[in-house]
Design an enzyme around this catalytic site. Sequence first.
Site, PDB file in Angstrom:
ATOM      1  N   GLU A   1       0.825  -1.211   0.000  1.00 19.27           N
ATOM      2  CA  GLU A   1       0.000   0.000   0.000  1.00 19.27           C
ATOM      3  C   GLU A   1       0.863   1.268   0.000  1.00 19.27           C
ATOM      4  O   GLU A   1       0.770   2.084   0.907  1.00 19.27           O
ATOM      5  CB  GLU A   1      -0.886   0.018   1.256  1.00 19.27           C
ATOM      6  N   PRO A   2       1.694   1.436  -0.997  1.00 21.89           N
ATOM      7  CA  PRO A   2       2.551   2.619  -0.986  1.00 21.89           C
ATOM      8  C   PRO A   2       1.775   3.879  -1.373  1.00 21.89           C
ATOM      9  O   PRO A   2       0.917   3.835  -2.259  1.00 21.89           O
ATOM     10  CB  PRO A   2       3.593   2.302  -2.060  1.00 21.89           C
ATOM     11  N   GLY A   3       2.071   4.961  -0.709  1.00 22.04           N
ATOM     12  CA  GLY A   3       1.479   6.248  -1.066  1.00 22.04           C
ATOM     13  C   GLY A   3       2.588   7.215  -1.419  1.00 22.04           C
ATOM     14  O   GLY A   3       2.818   7.576  -2.570  1.00 22.04           O
TER      15      GLY A   3
ATOM     16  N   ARG B   1       3.299  19.720   6.590  1.00 21.12           N
ATOM     17  CA  ARG B   1       4.330  18.797   7.066  1.00 21.12           C
ATOM     18  C   ARG B   1       5.434  19.474   7.898  1.00 21.12           C
ATOM     19  O   ARG B   1       5.798  18.959   8.964  1.00 21.12           O
ATOM     20  CB  ARG B   1       4.945  17.990   5.909  1.00 21.12           C
TER      21      ARG B   1
ATOM     22  N   CYS C   1      -1.923  33.015  10.665  1.00 24.02           N
ATOM     23  CA  CYS C   1      -1.700  33.581  11.999  1.00 24.02           C
ATOM     24  C   CYS C   1      -1.317  32.510  13.016  1.00 24.02           C
ATOM     25  O   CYS C   1      -2.066  32.230  13.957  1.00 24.02           O
ATOM     26  CB  CYS C   1      -2.947  34.322  12.435  1.00 24.02           C
TER      27      CYS C   1
ATOM     28  N   TYR D   1       0.989  13.939   0.809  1.00 28.29           N
ATOM     29  CA  TYR D   1       0.576  14.563   2.071  1.00 28.29           C
ATOM     30  C   TYR D   1       0.767  16.082   2.032  1.00 28.29           C
ATOM     31  O   TYR D   1       1.089  16.706   3.032  1.00 28.29           O
ATOM     32  CB  TYR D   1       1.319  13.922   3.263  1.00 28.29           C
TER      33      TYR D   1
END
Length: 416
Positions: A272-274, A311, A341, A370
């Site tokens: 299940e690589p993303g 990230r 802010c 991501y």
Amino acid sequence: MEQLQFKKNEWIVEQTSLKKIAQKVGTPTYVYSLSTIEKNYFEIDQAYQSIPHLIAYAMKANSNLTIVQTLAKLGAGADVVSGGEIFKAIKAGIPPKKIIFSGVGKLAEEIKYAIQMKIRIFNVESIEEILLLDKMAQQFKQYVSIAIRFNPDVDAHTHHYISTGKRENKFGIDLNNLNEIIKVVRNSKHLKWNGVHAHIGSQMTQTRSLTRAAQILSKLVSQLRGEAFPIQTVNLGGGYGIQYKEQVPKISSYANPIVQLLKDQNVDIIVEPGRYIVGNAGVLLTRISYVKKKLNKIFYIVDAGMTDLIRPALYGAYHQITALDKSQKSQQRVDIVGPICESADFLAQNRAMPVLKSGDLLVVFSAGAYGSSMASNYNVRPYACEVAVRKKMWKIVRKRQTWNDLIQNEIQWIKK
Ligand code: LLP
């Protein structure tokens, strides 16, 4: 990304100029190279070629329909964690028989949708979920395939927010609950237990942890077959690291020990690589709005922020950032920050960068995974535009949101 090159004084993705894209569609904008996505997919496919396998792309990394369509055409399946991801996977042309449904908190309505769509397998994560799934399968008069997601208590040696295979993490079922699981599944009426699953973490930069998880799953296959469960698939999740800064192992170094371990067990492998597929296939283009000098600090204030790429703020993640125009040579240390802010709103801190001015463009590397998928509308900021490139051609594959889009679901109760 190999397809991102500095040629003839310009940053080029495939054969398309990033500057032109920024001029045409503005910033912030994500740019994806479809050939890089394909190349990354084929690399994984190649690494597992000697064993029957399915590459179920982890949609959470980036669920842009054009990206998922590109992968669907290559034969990819999808690893999904919500009804919305199932919906998008099917829209993009992933056959339901290649959809794997993971997640610790599947809602009854999502389970219902997945059963009705006849997806391939549910990765179940708790005893209560097994009971609910059995009840719902019975209600819809179907037999449902399950894999148990085990928590092998293996350290993935990654950021603790993205480590998922340690006992203290919420994911998976502990191995010492095995006897109880066996009992519960035996008592179920509509479940077919034919797989084992583990996903121990993301952005793993060594191969030992995955091999350890594979050893544990391999043992479970024999043990469960001994208990008369016809285990056919071993799902090892995703987690392959990509190069943000440091070098990472090749895909074959993760895959080879797994293939060695499982090749005589007559099983199919699911991965299940993303991140590996899309991470280095995407960049984020942003423009400097202001340069601000304080006592002993310089800030490049840009038009992308934590709402576009969270990230750095969330994991302290490093993303290489470069000026689109490389003519300026002298360097200075700066913080590259967004307009939001929050003091956590930075893309880089204390980074050596050329001396730049407002209006200059920056490229944030390794932003395909991501990035847009974790975006938010905080501060009433529209989602960035997304562009896909194929050689000389490029297309907007997600329009920049408008302010009007942002109030679509609001109901003004107070009449003017
Ligand atoms: N399978 C399961 C069950 C997962 O939970 C994940 C990721 C994957 C596969 C795909 O992992 P990958 O190959 O992309 O490492 N937002 C974080 C990453 C969170 C990963 C969550 N699960 C980040 O930006 O680093």
